[in-house]
Design a protein around this motif. Structure first.
Motif, short mmCIF file in Angstrom:
data_model
loop_
_atom_site.label_atom_id
_atom_site.label_comp_id
_atom_site.label_asym_id
_atom_site.label_seq_id
_atom_site.Cartn_x
_atom_site.Cartn_y
_atom_site.Cartn_z
N GLY A 124 -2.89 -0.86 12.63
CA GLY A 124 -1.74 -1.57 13.17
C GLY A 124 -0.44 -1.05 12.61
N TYR A 125 0.63 -1.44 13.26
CA TYR A 125 1.99 -1.13 12.79
C TYR A 125 2.09 -1.68 11.37
N PRO A 126 2.36 -0.83 10.37
CA PRO A 126 2.24 -1.26 8.97
C PRO A 126 3.11 -2.46 8.57
N VAL A 127 4.16 -2.74 9.33
CA VAL A 127 5.09 -3.81 8.93
C VAL A 127 4.42 -5.19 8.96
N TYR A 128 3.40 -5.40 9.80
CA TYR A 128 2.75 -6.73 9.84
C TYR A 128 2.17 -7.05 8.45
N ARG A 129 1.36 -6.13 7.95
CA ARG A 129 0.70 -6.37 6.66
C ARG A 129 1.72 -6.43 5.53
N ASN A 130 2.65 -5.48 5.56
CA ASN A 130 3.58 -5.38 4.43
C ASN A 130 4.54 -6.56 4.36
N SER A 131 4.93 -7.09 5.52
CA SER A 131 5.85 -8.23 5.48
C SER A 131 5.11 -9.47 4.94
N VAL A 132 3.82 -9.57 5.23
CA VAL A 132 3.03 -10.68 4.70
C VAL A 132 2.92 -10.56 3.18
N PRO A 169 0.84 -1.20 0.00
CA PRO A 169 0.00 0.00 0.00
C PRO A 169 0.88 1.26 0.00
N PRO A 170 0.32 2.39 -0.47
CA PRO A 170 1.13 3.62 -0.48
C PRO A 170 1.52 4.02 0.93
N TYR A 171 2.69 4.59 1.06
CA TYR A 171 3.20 4.95 2.39
C TYR A 171 2.78 6.41 2.67
N LEU A 172 1.66 6.51 3.37
CA LEU A 172 1.04 7.81 3.60
C LEU A 172 1.94 8.75 4.40
N VAL A 202 -5.69 6.71 9.26
CA VAL A 202 -5.83 5.85 8.08
C VAL A 202 -4.47 5.31 7.63
N GLY A 203 -3.40 5.98 8.03
CA GLY A 203 -2.05 5.48 7.72
C GLY A 203 -1.75 4.14 8.37
N PHE A 204 -2.58 3.77 9.37
CA PHE A 204 -2.40 2.47 10.05
C PHE A 204 -3.40 1.43 9.57
#
Ligand SMILES: Cc1ncc(COP(=O)(O)O)c(C=O)c1O
Length: 390
Positions: free
Chosen positions: A128-136, A14-17, A356-358
């Motif tokens: 949530g901390y964006p790294v959870y979704r992005n690492s998946v 996702p875009p990094y807001l 919304v950034g989370f």
């Protein structure tokens, strides 16, 4: 197609807001605006002196100049095990149940690569901390959104997830005390999670980065305190927030040995561990006096009291945090979180983080960090008293 085009896995992120907001902040600063930055989740206070001194001494010892061991120095892992024992009453085998990390973000980012095959489902909290979704996503898995809603105390409602998804889910990310909502989970909740993980056979990765920043005498629990947790769970910890060591890059994971073995395999192929002198400083942090940790929590608590009272007086809605250095505030009616954050930047020179950034369930909120001193917190409140949203 150009061979310089990004890989599909990168395009799926996702875009990094926050990057956009950061560039707007820098633009405003370049024009001379006096910005108060309440957006940063980075402690403003320095690393305690005895930890810095320990790095100084260790860095001069040439024995520490060579490649470190992959899993971390045994003495560092023993310090972690001792800390876990005294802080949570949890016994860990330092050789097999502790793994050092180059900051907890590194471990969170790598764990899906050890266990997730393309299409595997991972439950991720939102916001949530964006790294959870992005690492998946980077590992080719399918993140399944677990909404964290106010009416549930910002805890996930597992009953709302269909049984098939629960059965297929391979891994669950959790984070309490929570960034960004500052919600806390109690041992009963963790017991329920561990029971579900046994029943549906999934891995639990609990991120406890903020476990040591807590107020009013509150002491957040560890998921590893639950009986049977070590069969299915690991917990991520960080020295970043606890000891004001964000720049040092040191953290660790503890718990189930097979899960840690998988994470260790990924790491062995990608990094070569933490500079040993930094691990020596980590030992000084974990085994030395914890007075600074308590002093920092009381400083955040004072800021929390000033800020929350001020925001409540302005009619803004929030729950006072029991832990973390974040305040999760509802955006006033008529604004989404991005619009409201831009309004605060443009009219008050204040940076906060749009919810919304989370994740989509962070919409309707903004996050304020307690990482500026009382004087600047007071100044921010003065500026907000113009109520530009009315
Ligand atoms: C919830 C959460 N987990 C993990 C991290 C990563 O911390 P570090 O990599 O510095 O240990 C952060 C940093 O902001 C965080 O907010």
């Amino acid at each position: 197609m150009s061979k310089f085009e990004f890989a599909e896995r990168i395009k799926k992120l996702p875009p990094y807001l926050f990057a956009h907001l950061d560039s707007l902040k820098k633009e405003a600063q370049a024009k001379g605006a006096d910005i108060i930055d309440l957006g940063i989740g980075d402690p403003d206070m320095p690393t305690p002196k005895h930890i810095v001194a320990s790095l100084g001494t260790a860095s001069k010892d040439t024995i520490h100049h060579r490649y470190p061991s992959y899993a971390g120095m045994l003495s560092f892992r023993q310090a972690v095990a001792a800390w876990y024992g005294s802080r949570f009453g949890v016994k860990l085998d330092p050789e097999k149940e502790v793994l050092s990390l180059i900051g907890s973000k590194e471990g969170i980012g790598h764990i899906p690569f050890a266990f997730i095959n393309p299409g595997d489902i991972v439950l991720v909290p939102d916001p949530g901390y964006p790294v959870y979704r992005n690492s998946v996503i980077l590992a080719g898995g399918d993140p399944y959104t677990l909404p964290l809603l106010k009416e549930n105390g910002f805890l996930p409602d597992f009953d709302a997830v269909d049984k098939k998804t629960m059965d297929q889910c391979k891994l669950l990310f959790l984070n309490y005390p929570n960034n960004p909502t500052s919600a806390c989970a109690e041992k009963g909740f963790f017991e329920h999670v561990i029971e579900l993980a046994h029943k549906h056979n999934f891995i639990v990765c609990h991120d406890a980065a903020y476990s040591e920043i807590a107020f009013d005498g509150y002491s957040p629990p560890s998921i590893l305190q639950v009986e049977g947790a070590k069969d299915v769970a690991i917990e991520f910890h960080s020295l970043s927030k606890t000891y004001n060591m964000t720049g040092w890059r040191i953290g660790f994971a503890a718990g189930n040995r097979n899960i840690l073995e998988g994470l260790g395999k990924v790491k062995t192929n990608l990094d070569s561990g933490i500079f040993e002198a930094i691990q020596m400083a980590g030992i000084a942090a974990l085994t030395g006096p914890q007075t600074e940790v308590h002093r920092m929590s009381s400083i955040y608590q004072e800021r929390r009291d000033l800020l929350c009272q001020g925001l409540e007086d302005l009619g803004l809605k929030l729950d006072r945090p029991k832990a973390t250095f974040y305040v999760w505030v509802e955006t006033p009616e008529g604004f989404n979180s991005t619009e409201f954050s831009l309004l605060l930047l443009n009219k008050c020179g204040i940076v906060c983080t749009p919810g919304v950034g989370f994740g989509i369930h962070g919409e309707g909120y903004f996050r304020i960090a307690l990482t500026v001193d009382l004087e600047h917190t007071g100044r921010a409140l003065e500026r907000l008293s113009q109520r530009p949203w009315e």
